[in-house]
Design an enzyme around this catalytic site. Structure first.
Site, PDB file in Angstrom:
ATOM      1  N   MET A  30       8.015 -23.697 -70.056  1.00  0.00           N
ATOM      2  CA  MET A  30       9.007 -24.898 -70.618  1.00  0.00           C
ATOM      3  C   MET A  30       9.077 -24.683 -72.259  1.00  0.00           C
ATOM      4  O   MET A  30       9.433 -25.774 -72.874  1.00  0.00           O
ATOM      5  CB  MET A  30       8.792 -26.155 -69.918  1.00  0.00           C
ATOM      6  CG  MET A  30       8.965 -26.245 -68.616  1.00  0.00           C
ATOM      7  SD  MET A  30       9.484 -27.967 -68.014  1.00  0.00           S
ATOM      8  CE  MET A  30       7.936 -28.844 -68.285  1.00  0.00           C
ATOM      9  N   LEU A  33       4.860 -23.437 -76.944  1.00  0.00           N
ATOM     10  CA  LEU A  33       3.745 -22.346 -76.346  1.00  0.00           C
ATOM     11  C   LEU A  33       2.540 -22.726 -77.215  1.00  0.00           C
ATOM     12  O   LEU A  33       2.423 -22.713 -78.337  1.00  0.00           O
ATOM     13  CB  LEU A  33       4.411 -20.800 -76.442  1.00  0.00           C
ATOM     14  CG  LEU A  33       5.384 -20.386 -75.842  1.00  0.00           C
ATOM     15  CD1 LEU A  33       6.054 -19.257 -76.146  1.00  0.00           C
ATOM     16  CD2 LEU A  33       5.502 -20.646 -74.278  1.00  0.00           C
ATOM     17  N   HIS A  37      -0.324 -20.544 -72.779  1.00  0.00           N
ATOM     18  CA  HIS A  37       0.671 -19.463 -72.408  1.00  0.00           C
ATOM     19  C   HIS A  37       0.377 -17.915 -72.953  1.00  0.00           C
ATOM     20  O   HIS A  37       0.767 -16.887 -72.241  1.00  0.00           O
ATOM     21  CB  HIS A  37       1.941 -20.197 -73.121  1.00  0.00           C
ATOM     22  CG  HIS A  37       2.426 -21.422 -72.471  1.00  0.00           C
ATOM     23  ND1 HIS A  37       2.522 -22.441 -73.193  1.00  0.00           N
ATOM     24  CD2 HIS A  37       2.922 -21.794 -71.242  1.00  0.00           C
ATOM     25  CE1 HIS A  37       3.093 -23.502 -72.715  1.00  0.00           C
ATOM     26  NE2 HIS A  37       3.155 -22.989 -71.532  1.00  0.00           N
ATOM     27  N   GLY A 149      -0.599 -20.794 -64.783  1.00  0.00           N
ATOM     28  CA  GLY A 149      -1.972 -21.085 -65.146  1.00  0.00           C
ATOM     29  C   GLY A 149      -2.434 -22.072 -63.927  1.00  0.00           C
ATOM     30  O   GLY A 149      -1.996 -22.738 -63.184  1.00  0.00           O
ATOM     31  N   LYS A 151      -4.148 -24.431 -64.423  1.00  0.00           N
ATOM     32  CA  LYS A 151      -4.298 -26.006 -64.784  1.00  0.00           C
ATOM     33  C   LYS A 151      -3.303 -26.880 -63.836  1.00  0.00           C
ATOM     34  O   LYS A 151      -3.678 -27.909 -63.375  1.00  0.00           O
ATOM     35  CB  LYS A 151      -3.944 -26.111 -65.934  1.00  0.00           C
ATOM     36  CG  LYS A 151      -3.902 -27.705 -66.644  1.00  0.00           C
ATOM     37  CD  LYS A 151      -3.700 -28.158 -68.084  1.00  0.00           C
ATOM     38  CE  LYS A 151      -2.101 -27.961 -68.429  1.00  0.00           C
ATOM     39  NZ  LYS A 151      -1.481 -29.040 -67.595  1.00  0.00           N
TER      40      LYS A 151
HETATM   41  O1  PAF Z   1       4.562 -25.157 -65.441  1.00  0.00           O
HETATM   42  C1  PAF Z   1       5.833 -25.180 -66.211  1.00  0.00           C
HETATM   43  O2  PAF Z   1       5.828 -25.061 -67.465  1.00  0.00           O
HETATM   44  C2  PAF Z   1       6.953 -25.650 -65.227  1.00  0.00           C
HETATM   45  O3  PAF Z   1       6.623 -26.578 -64.298  1.00  0.00           O
HETATM   46  C3  PAF Z   1       7.850 -24.308 -64.759  1.00  0.00           C
HETATM   47  C4  PAF Z   1       7.000 -23.376 -63.973  1.00  0.00           C
HETATM   48  C5  PAF Z   1       8.158 -23.309 -66.026  1.00  0.00           C
HETATM   49  C6  PAF Z   1       8.935 -24.649 -64.192  1.00  0.00           C
HETATM   50  O4  PAF Z   1       9.933 -25.133 -64.783  1.00  0.00           O
END
Ligand code: PAF
Length: 284
Positions: A30, A33, A37, A149, A151
Site C-alpha cells: 500500500m 515503503l 518492504h 511479510g 508481520k
Molecule cells: O499488507 C498490505 O500492505 C496490504 O494488506 C496488501 C496485501 C497490499 C493488500 O492491500
C-alpha cells in the site's frame, strides 16, 4: 523502472515476459515503503527474472473510522526507493481500474475459516477486503511468486489458504519480520507514534519474547501467559485488543501438546494500531 497505471498495459508487458520464458515475482503493497518492504523486494528480485511491485491503498480493507483517508501517500519518495532497487514495473492502479463497477456491489473473496478470528474479530470485513484486492492484483500481474511479510501473519495465512482453495497457480512466499534496532516491527503505521509512544512501542516485542520463553516450558499454562502479557501491555500504556497463543498450522487456540506455536498480538498505542507475532517451536 516503468510506472504503469493501467491493467491492460501491464498485461501486455507481462505477456511479452512470458513469451520470453521469464519468471515473475510480485510484491503487493500500500506504499509508504519502509525497510521491511525493501527487504521483501530485494528477495523478490533475487528469485525471478522480473519483479513487479504494486502500490494501491485498498479502501475495502479499511473499516469505518479507520485510517483510509489519512493513510500516508508517498508515491514520489516510493518511486525513488524502487528505482534504486532496480525493479521492472511499479503497478499503481487507481480506484476505477480495480473497482470498475464501484465498490458496493463488487464481487468479494472470503476465506471464512481465518477471517473472523484475531484481527478479523476487531476489523470485520478486513480480510475479505484483502483477499478480494489480492485476487484482483494476482489476475492483473499473473506472477509465478508473490511475497508477503510475516508481520501480517494472519494475512499471509489467509492468502495461502485462498490460493490453495481457488487453485491459483502462484507460489506464496512468506518472509521474516524486519525490526528496528530496538525490536519494534517495521510498519507504515509506526509513523503515527509520537516520541513518547515510540520509546514505549518496543515493549510489544519484548512481551512476545517473554511469552515465548514462558510457553516453552513443560505444562505451560497458555491462558495464564496470555492474560499476564495482556496485562503487561495495558500497564505499559497500550490498549491491547488481543494477546493469543495459537497453533501455527491453522491459528486455532493452542493447547498443551501443540509443538509449533504462533503468539500474536494487536494493541493500540496512541493513534497507531500495532501488530506483531513470534514463532515458538516447543522443545520435546
Ligand atoms: O499488507 C498490505 O500492505 C496490504 O494488506 C496488501 C496485501 C497490499 C493488500 O492491500
Amino acid at each position: 523502472m516503468d510506472t504503469i497505471f493501467n491493467t491492460a498495459q501491464l498485461r501486455k508487458i507481462v505477456a511479452q515476459w512470458r513469451r520470453n520464458g521469464e519468471r515473475i515475482a510480485f510484491v503487493p503493497t500500500m506504499g509508504n515503503l519502509h525497510d521491511g518492504h525493501i527487504s521483501l523486494l530485494k528477495h523478490a528480485r533475487g528469485m525471478a527474472d522480473r519483479t513487479v511491485v504494486s502500490i494501491f491503498v485498498n479502501p475495502i480493507q479499511f473499516g469505518k473510522g479507520e485510517d483510509y483517508a489519512t493513510y500516508p501517500s508517498t508515491l514520489e519518495a516510493d518511486q525513488d526507493k524502487l528505482t534504486r532497487i532496480g525493479l521492472d514495473v511499479l503497478f499503481a492502479p487507481n480506484l476505477k481500474e480495480l473497482y470498475p463497477g464501484g465498490m458496493e456491489e463488487d464481487t468479494r473473496v472470503t476465506v471464512p475459516s481465518l477471517s473472523n478470528i484475531l484481527c478479523g474479530e476487531y476489523r470485520p470485513g478486513h480480510f475479505t477486503g484483502v483477499a478480494t484486492v489480492v485476487t484482483k492484483l494476482f489476475f492483473s500481474v499473473q506472477p509465478d511468486y508473490a511475497l508477503f511479510g510475516e508481520k501480517d501473519l494472519q494475512q499471509l495465512m489467509v492468502i495461502r489458504r485462498m490460493v490453495d482453495d481457488l487453485c491459483i497457480p502462484i507460489e506464496i512466499v512468506g518472509k521474516p519480520i524486519i525490526r528496528e534496532a530496538d525490536g519494534l516491527a517495521m510498519s507504515s503505521r509506526n509513523s503515527y507514534l509520537n516520541d513518547d509512544e515510540r520509546t514505549i512501542a518496543p515493549i510489544i516485542h519484548q512481551t512476545l519474547k517473554r511469552a515465548s520463553t514462558a510457553a516453552n516450558v513443560p505444562n505451560a499454562d497458555f491462558r495464564e501467559i496470555e492474560a499476564s502479557c495482556f496485562a503487561r501491555l495495558k500497564e505499559s500504556g497500550f490498549k491491547p485488543e488481543y494477546f493469543s497463543i495459537r497453533r501455527s498450522s491453522d491459528l486455532m487456540e493452542a493447547t498443551l501438546g501443540d509443538r509449533e506455536l504462533s503468539i500474536l498480538t494487536a494493541a493500540w498505542l496512541g493513534n497507531a494500531r500495532l501488530i506483531d507475532n513470534i514463532q515458538v517451536n516447543v522443545d520435546e
